[in-house]
Design an enzyme around this catalytic site. Sequence first.
Site, PDB file in Angstrom:
ATOM      1  N   ASN A 159       0.825  -1.204   0.000  1.00  0.00           N
ATOM      2  CA  ASN A 159       0.000   0.000   0.000  1.00  0.00           C
ATOM      3  C   ASN A 159       0.861   1.255   0.000  1.00  0.00           C
ATOM      4  OD1 ASN A 159       0.458  -1.330   2.605  1.00  0.00           O
ATOM      5  ND2 ASN A 159      -0.430   0.493   3.518  1.00  0.00           N
TER       6      ASN A 159
ATOM      7  N   ALA B 227     -13.557  -3.656  -0.356  1.00  0.00           N
ATOM      8  CA  ALA B 227     -14.300  -3.013  -1.456  1.00  0.00           C
ATOM      9  C   ALA B 227     -13.905  -1.556  -1.682  1.00  0.00           C
ATOM     10  CB  ALA B 227     -15.802  -3.104  -1.170  1.00  0.00           C
ATOM     11  N   HIS B 228     -13.486  -0.873  -0.591  1.00  0.00           N
ATOM     12  CA  HIS B 228     -13.318   0.580  -0.761  1.00  0.00           C
ATOM     13  C   HIS B 228     -12.033   0.975  -1.472  1.00  0.00           C
ATOM     14  CE1 HIS B 228     -10.525   1.885   2.620  1.00  0.00           C
ATOM     15  NE2 HIS B 228     -10.827   0.684   3.058  1.00  0.00           N
TER      16      HIS B 228
ATOM     17  N   CYS C   4      -3.121   4.919   7.500  1.00  0.00           N
ATOM     18  CA  CYS C   4      -3.188   4.592   8.923  1.00  0.00           C
ATOM     19  C   CYS C   4      -2.021   5.188   9.692  1.00  0.00           C
ATOM     20  CB  CYS C   4      -3.181   3.088   9.107  1.00  0.00           C
ATOM     21  SG  CYS C   4      -4.224   2.280   7.938  1.00  0.00           S
TER      22      CYS C   4
HETATM   23  N1  PLP Z   1      -4.342  -4.213   3.920  1.00  0.00           N
HETATM   24  C1  PLP Z   1      -3.857  -3.272   3.096  1.00  0.00           C
HETATM   25  C2  PLP Z   1      -2.670  -3.573   2.233  1.00  0.00           C
HETATM   26  C3  PLP Z   1      -4.450  -2.008   3.043  1.00  0.00           C
HETATM   27  O1  PLP Z   1      -3.964  -1.064   2.235  1.00  0.00           O
HETATM   28  C4  PLP Z   1      -5.563  -1.742   3.878  1.00  0.00           C
HETATM   29  C5  PLP Z   1      -6.200  -0.398   3.908  1.00  0.00           C
HETATM   30  O2  PLP Z   1      -5.549   0.615   3.900  1.00  0.00           O
HETATM   31  C6  PLP Z   1      -6.046  -2.777   4.713  1.00  0.00           C
HETATM   32  C7  PLP Z   1      -5.408  -3.994   4.698  1.00  0.00           C
HETATM   33  C8  PLP Z   1      -7.234  -2.579   5.606  1.00  0.00           C
HETATM   34  O3  PLP Z   1      -8.431  -2.605   4.874  1.00  0.00           O
HETATM   35  P1  PLP Z   1      -9.778  -1.985   5.510  1.00  0.00           P
HETATM   36  O4  PLP Z   1      -9.600  -0.505   5.499  1.00  0.00           O
HETATM   37  O5  PLP Z   1     -10.861  -2.451   4.578  1.00  0.00           O
HETATM   38  O6  PLP Z   1      -9.917  -2.577   6.863  1.00  0.00           O
END
Ligand code: PLP
Length: 388
Positions: free
Chosen positions: A151, A200-201, A325
């Site tokens: 990410n 989904a988002h 995050c």
């Molecule tokens: N894993 C990765 C690689 C992500 O980028 C994210 C969200 O930023 C997540 C997990 C968490 O997903 P969610 O926001 O649907 O809990």
Amino acid sequence: MRRIYLDYAATTPTRPEVAKVMLDYFTESFGNPSSLYSYGQETKGAMEEARGKIAALIGARDEEIVFTSGGTEADNFAIKGVAFANESKGNHIITSSIEHHAVLETCKFLERRGFRVTYLPVDKYGLVDLDDVKKAITDKTLLISVMYASNEIGTIEPITEIGKIAKEARVYFHTDAVQALGHIPIDVNELGVDLLSMSAHKLYGPKGVGVLYIRKGTKLVPFMHGGEQERRRRASTENVPGIVGFGTAAELAQQEMDEEVKRLTYLRDQLTKGLLERIDHTRLNGHPLKRLPNNINISVDYVEGESMVLNLDLEGICASTGSACSSSSLEPSHVLLAMGLSPEQAHGSLRFSLGKWTTEEDISRVLEVLPRIVAKLRAMSPLLKSHR
Ligand code: PLP
């Protein structure tokens, strides 16, 4: 001022056509899919249709798709589920040091419960070394969990190769594909994964709905206890509007992927090249080729990532310093540190993630604005003064 959104990796807007399909399931077709009468059976039908569309996007069977509240729950479910279901066989988990916190914090939790976790190092591009994966496996290893694509830096990991290693060692293999789904092709059988997390988002669907793909025969304990929904694998009344929205988003992503990959790769490369040419002491983070078509992560020396983000915001441009995050914490990114960047270099990082509504005009605007911002910040920078 026209706003330019370049943080699609943090979240995407729900596509209007997706939101339109969802609306009916809030107001008209609101039945509980577990109810026997027609109201319930109608929503159950829509939910099953959505399940089929998501399964088709990753080459899975419909019954291997389990709906969750998002990517975080899918990661928790996969890792804790396998760990607790197979405790009698072993207590060792292998993951990488650059995972999303949803994986890393789950692993840390399991360490406090007596499990042992190996955090694999990565090279300067953020790639896991296959020899390290092989060497880490012991007769106590239950699970390997390595993300499909980062990410933060967009690097795509060698998932097919890790899948082969896991299969040979008879170890379960999980991948967090939250950033990859809908952006690059995924086939769970080609990849050889047993578990795959989605959200989904990140592909123009709604927030608060995800999926854990669970290969038939995988032994894991449920994460949520209660009713018998999702073949007793995930209790709670299903988020029907969210699930229907996810299904529509998955279907559209599948139809548009080839074109979108080409378009975004072109824009990504224009922006990367332009930034590296126009701003000195700047590097691209992540692999130059094995990366998501929409991700650019650069380190700009002698400036703080946060200052760049705030100054870009004043110009109407949304970007990020790393993962959404961690962007509210002042800790340098664990991903960039694991790749060998110094804390100063990690602090000067900036992520642009492009998407459906990104245009060439947007790219030109960033190329006009950011060099100006960096010059202004460097002129005031104590970091640069101490360097001189
Ligand atoms: N894993 C990765 C690689 C992500 O980028 C994210 C969200 O930023 C997540 C997990 C968490 O997903 P969610 O926001 O649907 O809990």
